[in-house]
Scaffold this motif. Sequence first.
Motif, PDB file in Angstrom:
ATOM      1  N   ASN A 200       0.880  -1.176   0.000  1.00 40.97           N
ATOM      2  CA  ASN A 200       0.000   0.000   0.000  1.00 40.97           C
ATOM      3  C   ASN A 200       0.915   1.223   0.000  1.00 40.97           C
ATOM      4  OD1 ASN A 200      -1.578   2.230   0.746  1.00 40.97           O
ATOM      5  ND2 ASN A 200      -2.887   1.036   2.102  1.00 40.97           N
ATOM      6  N   ARG A 201       0.891   2.015  -1.063  1.00 43.13           N
ATOM      7  CA  ARG A 201       1.877   3.091  -1.211  1.00 43.13           C
ATOM      8  C   ARG A 201       1.784   4.147  -0.120  1.00 43.13           C
ATOM      9  NH1 ARG A 201       0.145   7.810  -3.334  1.00 43.13           N
ATOM     10  NH2 ARG A 201      -1.994   7.955  -4.126  1.00 43.13           N
ATOM     11  N   ARG A 202       0.664   4.207   0.600  1.00 47.41           N
ATOM     12  CA  ARG A 202       0.522   5.164   1.700  1.00 47.41           C
ATOM     13  C   ARG A 202       1.148   4.667   3.003  1.00 47.41           C
ATOM     14  NH1 ARG A 202      -4.065   8.788   1.447  1.00 47.41           N
ATOM     15  NH2 ARG A 202      -5.142   8.683  -0.561  1.00 47.41           N
ATOM     16  N   VAL A 203       1.480   3.393   3.049  1.00 46.21           N
ATOM     17  CA  VAL A 203       1.852   2.765   4.317  1.00 46.21           C
ATOM     18  C   VAL A 203       3.299   2.251   4.268  1.00 46.21           C
ATOM     19  CG1 VAL A 203       1.286   0.957   5.983  1.00 46.21           C
ATOM     20  CG2 VAL A 203      -0.544   2.101   4.692  1.00 46.21           C
ATOM     21  N   TYR A 204       4.040   2.536   5.331  1.00 47.85           N
ATOM     22  CA  TYR A 204       5.416   2.072   5.499  1.00 47.85           C
ATOM     23  C   TYR A 204       5.475   1.208   6.763  1.00 47.85           C
ATOM     24  CZ  TYR A 204       6.726   5.500   1.950  1.00 47.85           C
ATOM     25  OH  TYR A 204       6.833   6.196   0.778  1.00 47.85           O
ATOM     26  N   ALA A 205       6.550   0.455   6.917  1.00 48.07           N
ATOM     27  CA  ALA A 205       6.709  -0.383   8.111  1.00 48.07           C
ATOM     28  C   ALA A 205       8.160  -0.357   8.553  1.00 48.07           C
ATOM     29  CB  ALA A 205       6.259  -1.819   7.840  1.00 48.07           C
ATOM     30  N   ALA A 206       8.373  -0.429   9.866  1.00 48.72           N
ATOM     31  CA  ALA A 206       9.725  -0.342  10.428  1.00 48.72           C
ATOM     32  C   ALA A 206       9.830  -1.191  11.677  1.00 48.72           C
ATOM     33  CB  ALA A 206      10.066   1.122  10.748  1.00 48.72           C
ATOM     34  N   GLY A 207      11.040  -1.643  11.973  1.00 44.32           N
ATOM     35  CA  GLY A 207      11.292  -2.395  13.200  1.00 44.32           C
ATOM     36  C   GLY A 207      11.075  -3.884  13.046  1.00 44.32           C
ATOM     37  N   ASP A 208      10.868  -4.537  14.175  1.00 39.77           N
ATOM     38  CA  ASP A 208      10.771  -6.000  14.204  1.00 39.77           C
ATOM     39  C   ASP A 208       9.650  -6.560  13.343  1.00 39.77           C
ATOM     40  OD1 ASP A 208      12.707  -5.559  16.074  1.00 39.77           O
ATOM     41  OD2 ASP A 208      11.781  -6.749  17.660  1.00 39.77           O
ATOM     42  N   CYS A 209       8.614  -5.770  13.088  1.00 41.83           N
ATOM     43  CA  CYS A 209       7.449  -6.294  12.366  1.00 41.83           C
ATOM     44  C   CYS A 209       7.759  -6.640  10.916  1.00 41.83           C
ATOM     45  CB  CYS A 209       6.264  -5.334  12.440  1.00 41.83           C
ATOM     46  SG  CYS A 209       6.523  -3.751  11.609  1.00 41.83           S
ATOM     47  N   ILE A 210       8.901  -6.188  10.379  1.00 37.31           N
ATOM     48  CA  ILE A 210       9.261  -6.562   9.013  1.00 37.31           C
ATOM     49  C   ILE A 210      10.187  -7.771   8.993  1.00 37.31           C
ATOM     50  CG2 ILE A 210       8.989  -4.179   8.255  1.00 37.31           C
ATOM     51  CD1 ILE A 210      12.066  -4.076   7.927  1.00 37.31           C
ATOM     52  N   GLY A 211      10.572  -8.267  10.187  1.00 42.92           N
ATOM     53  CA  GLY A 211      11.369  -9.483  10.262  1.00 42.92           C
ATOM     54  C   GLY A 211      12.825  -9.328   9.893  1.00 42.92           C
ATOM     55  N   LYS A 212      13.348  -8.105   9.942  1.00 44.14           N
ATOM     56  CA  LYS A 212      14.749  -7.861   9.596  1.00 44.14           C
ATOM     57  C   LYS A 212      15.386  -6.954  10.642  1.00 44.14           C
ATOM     58  CE  LYS A 212      13.582  -7.826   4.652  1.00 44.14           C
ATOM     59  NZ  LYS A 212      13.531  -6.996   3.425  1.00 44.14           N
ATOM     60  N   MET A 213      16.664  -7.212  10.942  1.00 47.12           N
ATOM     61  CA  MET A 213      17.433  -6.326  11.817  1.00 47.12           C
ATOM     62  C   MET A 213      16.681  -6.000  13.099  1.00 47.12           C
ATOM     63  SD  MET A 213      19.000  -3.638   9.047  1.00 47.12           S
ATOM     64  CE  MET A 213      19.716  -4.176   7.488  1.00 47.12           C
ATOM     65  N   ALA A 214      16.414  -7.005  13.906  1.00 48.79           N
ATOM     66  CA  ALA A 214      15.578  -6.840  15.096  1.00 48.79           C
ATOM     67  C   ALA A 214      16.374  -6.251  16.265  1.00 48.79           C
ATOM     68  CB  ALA A 214      14.956  -8.173  15.488  1.00 48.79           C
ATOM     69  N   TYR A 215      16.747  -4.992  16.112  1.00 50.01           N
ATOM     70  CA  TYR A 215      17.439  -4.263  17.172  1.00 50.01           C
ATOM     71  C   TYR A 215      16.732  -2.925  17.364  1.00 50.01           C
ATOM     72  CZ  TYR A 215      21.071  -7.418  15.387  1.00 50.01           C
ATOM     73  OH  TYR A 215      21.759  -8.509  14.927  1.00 50.01           O
ATOM     74  N   SER A 216      16.719  -2.438  18.592  1.00 45.57           N
ATOM     75  CA  SER A 216      16.050  -1.163  18.867  1.00 45.57           C
ATOM     76  C   SER A 216      16.681  -0.016  18.075  1.00 45.57           C
ATOM     77  CB  SER A 216      16.106  -0.846  20.365  1.00 45.57           C
ATOM     78  OG  SER A 216      15.363  -1.785  21.100  1.00 45.57           O
ATOM     79  N   HIS A 217      18.014   0.003  18.002  1.00 44.49           N
ATOM     80  CA  HIS A 217      18.679   1.087  17.284  1.00 44.49           C
ATOM     81  C   HIS A 217      18.420   0.996  15.782  1.00 44.49           C
ATOM     82  CE1 HIS A 217      21.457  -2.277  18.013  1.00 44.49           C
ATOM     83  NE2 HIS A 217      22.033  -2.001  16.865  1.00 44.49           N
ATOM     84  N   ALA A 218      18.246  -0.229  15.270  1.00 44.31           N
ATOM     85  CA  ALA A 218      17.888  -0.379  13.858  1.00 44.31           C
ATOM     86  C   ALA A 218      16.473   0.135  13.608  1.00 44.31           C
ATOM     87  CB  ALA A 218      18.010  -1.834  13.435  1.00 44.31           C
ATOM     88  N   ALA A 219      15.572  -0.142  14.554  1.00 47.22           N
ATOM     89  CA  ALA A 219      14.195   0.333  14.414  1.00 47.22           C
ATOM     90  C   ALA A 219      14.139   1.855  14.346  1.00 47.22           C
ATOM     91  CB  ALA A 219      13.346  -0.181  15.577  1.00 47.22           C
ATOM     92  N   GLU A 220      14.927   2.523  15.171  1.00 46.06           N
ATOM     93  CA  GLU A 220      14.964   3.984  15.141  1.00 46.06           C
ATOM     94  C   GLU A 220      15.463   4.487  13.789  1.00 46.06           C
ATOM     95  OE1 GLU A 220      16.984   5.800  18.354  1.00 46.06           O
ATOM     96  OE2 GLU A 220      15.874   4.733  19.915  1.00 46.06           O
ATOM     97  N   ALA A 221      16.512   3.837  13.271  1.00 41.84           N
ATOM     98  CA  ALA A 221      17.050   4.242  11.967  1.00 41.84           C
ATOM     99  C   ALA A 221      16.014   4.018  10.862  1.00 41.84           C
ATOM    100  CB  ALA A 221      18.327   3.460  11.668  1.00 41.84           C
ATOM    101  N   MET A 222      15.277   2.910  10.939  1.00 49.47           N
ATOM    102  CA  MET A 222      14.229   2.645   9.948  1.00 49.47           C
ATOM    103  C   MET A 222      13.132   3.707  10.010  1.00 49.47           C
ATOM    104  SD  MET A 222      13.634  -1.474  10.135  1.00 49.47           S
ATOM    105  CE  MET A 222      14.985  -2.566  10.549  1.00 49.47           C
ATOM    106  N   ALA A 223      12.787   4.144  11.210  1.00 49.78           N
ATOM    107  CA  ALA A 223      11.747   5.168  11.358  1.00 49.78           C
ATOM    108  C   ALA A 223      12.141   6.444  10.621  1.00 49.78           C
ATOM    109  CB  ALA A 223      11.509   5.466  12.833  1.00 49.78           C
ATOM    110  N   ARG A 224      13.399   6.813  10.695  1.00 46.95           N
ATOM    111  CA  ARG A 224      13.869   8.014   9.997  1.00 46.95           C
ATOM    112  C   ARG A 224      13.784   7.833   8.480  1.00 46.95           C
ATOM    113  NH1 ARG A 224      16.307  11.060  14.044  1.00 46.95           N
ATOM    114  NH2 ARG A 224      16.773   9.835  15.913  1.00 46.95           N
ATOM    115  N   ILE A 225      14.105   6.621   8.015  1.00 49.35           N
ATOM    116  CA  ILE A 225      13.971   6.329   6.590  1.00 49.35           C
ATOM    117  C   ILE A 225      12.513   6.487   6.161  1.00 49.35           C
ATOM    118  CG2 ILE A 225      14.037   4.463   4.887  1.00 49.35           C
ATOM    119  CD1 ILE A 225      16.579   3.471   6.107  1.00 49.35           C
ATOM    120  N   CYS A 226      11.607   5.941   6.959  1.00 53.54           N
ATOM    121  CA  CYS A 226      10.182   6.021   6.632  1.00 53.54           C
ATOM    122  C   CYS A 226       9.713   7.461   6.503  1.00 53.54           C
ATOM    123  CB  CYS A 226       9.350   5.296   7.688  1.00 53.54           C
ATOM    124  SG  CYS A 226       9.502   3.504   7.671  1.00 53.54           S
TER     125      CYS A 226
END
Length: 495
Positions: A320-346
């Motif tokens: 869904n082009r309106r929706v992004y996902a970050a953190g453990d829910c995507i099943g990759k790089m399950a670290y808190s600091h990675a989740a924060e970095a993904m949030a910035r990408i989103c």
Amino acid sequence: MNTQSNYSEDAVLQQLTFPADWENPQSGNYDLVCIGAGPAGLIAAMIGAGLGGRVALVEKQGLGGDCLHHGCVPSKALIAAARRYYQVRSLLAPAASPFDLPSKPAFDTMRAKRAKLGHGDSAARLSEMGIDVFLGTGQFRNKHSVTVNDRILTFRRCIIATGSQPACPEIPGLNGVTFHTNRTVFALPQAPSSILIIGGGPVGCELAQTFGRLGSQVSLVTRGALLPKEDEAVSALIEAQFRTEGMTVLTHGEILRVSANDHNKEIAIRTTGRTTNVKAEELLVATGGIPSVGKLELQRAEIAFDRHGIQVDDRLQTTNRRVYAAGDCIGKMAYSHAAEAMARICIQNAFFWGRKRLSRLIIPRTTFTDPEVAHVGITRREAEQQKIALDHFRKDFQQTDRATLEGTLTGYAEIHCRRGTDQILGASIVGPQAGELIGIITLMLTNQIPLRNLAKTIQCYPTHSGILKTLADQYTKTQLTPLRARLLRFLLKRR
């Protein structure tokens, strides 16, 4: 929090992060809706609100997510207490009769520190930042709206950051016994007399050593080696340390069954052709996590997912082009600091025509055992599999002055460079403050700084960071070819 507790500190945390008297805002239209208030959801919501957007944050259990309630925060607080207990015993035991330190104060301190940090993620604070906080289960209504109880939130963009939940392996008899996961183990009042831990990953290893140092008899069981993501030398070093501290470690085993009797849990495990029975007062299952997406009704929003998590592209955009996902829910790089970095990408990609990519992130990892285990970039094993030729520069901590002065002699630092160059491709550090030291190499990797630049950097003496400079000096010495050596001798004698 999703468990009942009799401790006042937990009541404080509950009131901060999931207050019973909280009244959700009314339905509305939002620039950004974040589902899940762990590290990724919190960061995304704060950035969105800080940029002037109208932001809603949805959380069904406790603001702060697993990191605050059941993960990084309580575990590291308990690890710190256990390390001090171990240091005291190590100092006094040779000159004194055996003694026990009560573990209850360590658990009480952990709960107090967790409640203190809860103020930073509190509903009141987030509301003051201009974020509309909705407490309850968020579910997609269609491709552009979410419901929370009777509220409807329509969004321009949405970020899913619902994290993960404990994965429980299929072991005969496991469902018939009471056992702990990271969601419940920190509710214990004190360390049990004995504990059996299934799982040799970071959580299993950290808590095995922690409970052992707090007075429990620990048995650690795993299907493979300890810390399987790390190189074999790292796994062997940590296993040796655990055995030195008196733990029972059973690796490469097959758990045949789990049972309970006489207030004890018991497992039968087959290793090297023989079956061993292990008993303990408590059982902890620490076999990783699985993405938590079950109640989102993703199909209503035409968002693809499978058992590995929500499907995203390299820009973290879902189907869904309106929706992004970050953190453990995507099943990759399950670290808190990675989740924060993904949030910035989103945020960058969702609102600012960004082209930030997950694959370009340099994500370090640290396991907070003693010695700590930290890594960034490629491992020796991965390089061999990918047929990448490397030069390795290594030094043991026992050869450094700071480690000698402190008695922290176990471990080493190693940097991997592309063969014949000083281009850093990875590094592994096992030893004191490894999690801090790996940040220096992560900075260099991220900014493509060659190893030779580290040799030019002056480090304070005596510090653990000095070990990294010696690795750079090792590279510098490789550049001293016979011809260069003769030229330098000639110049030296002429002057």
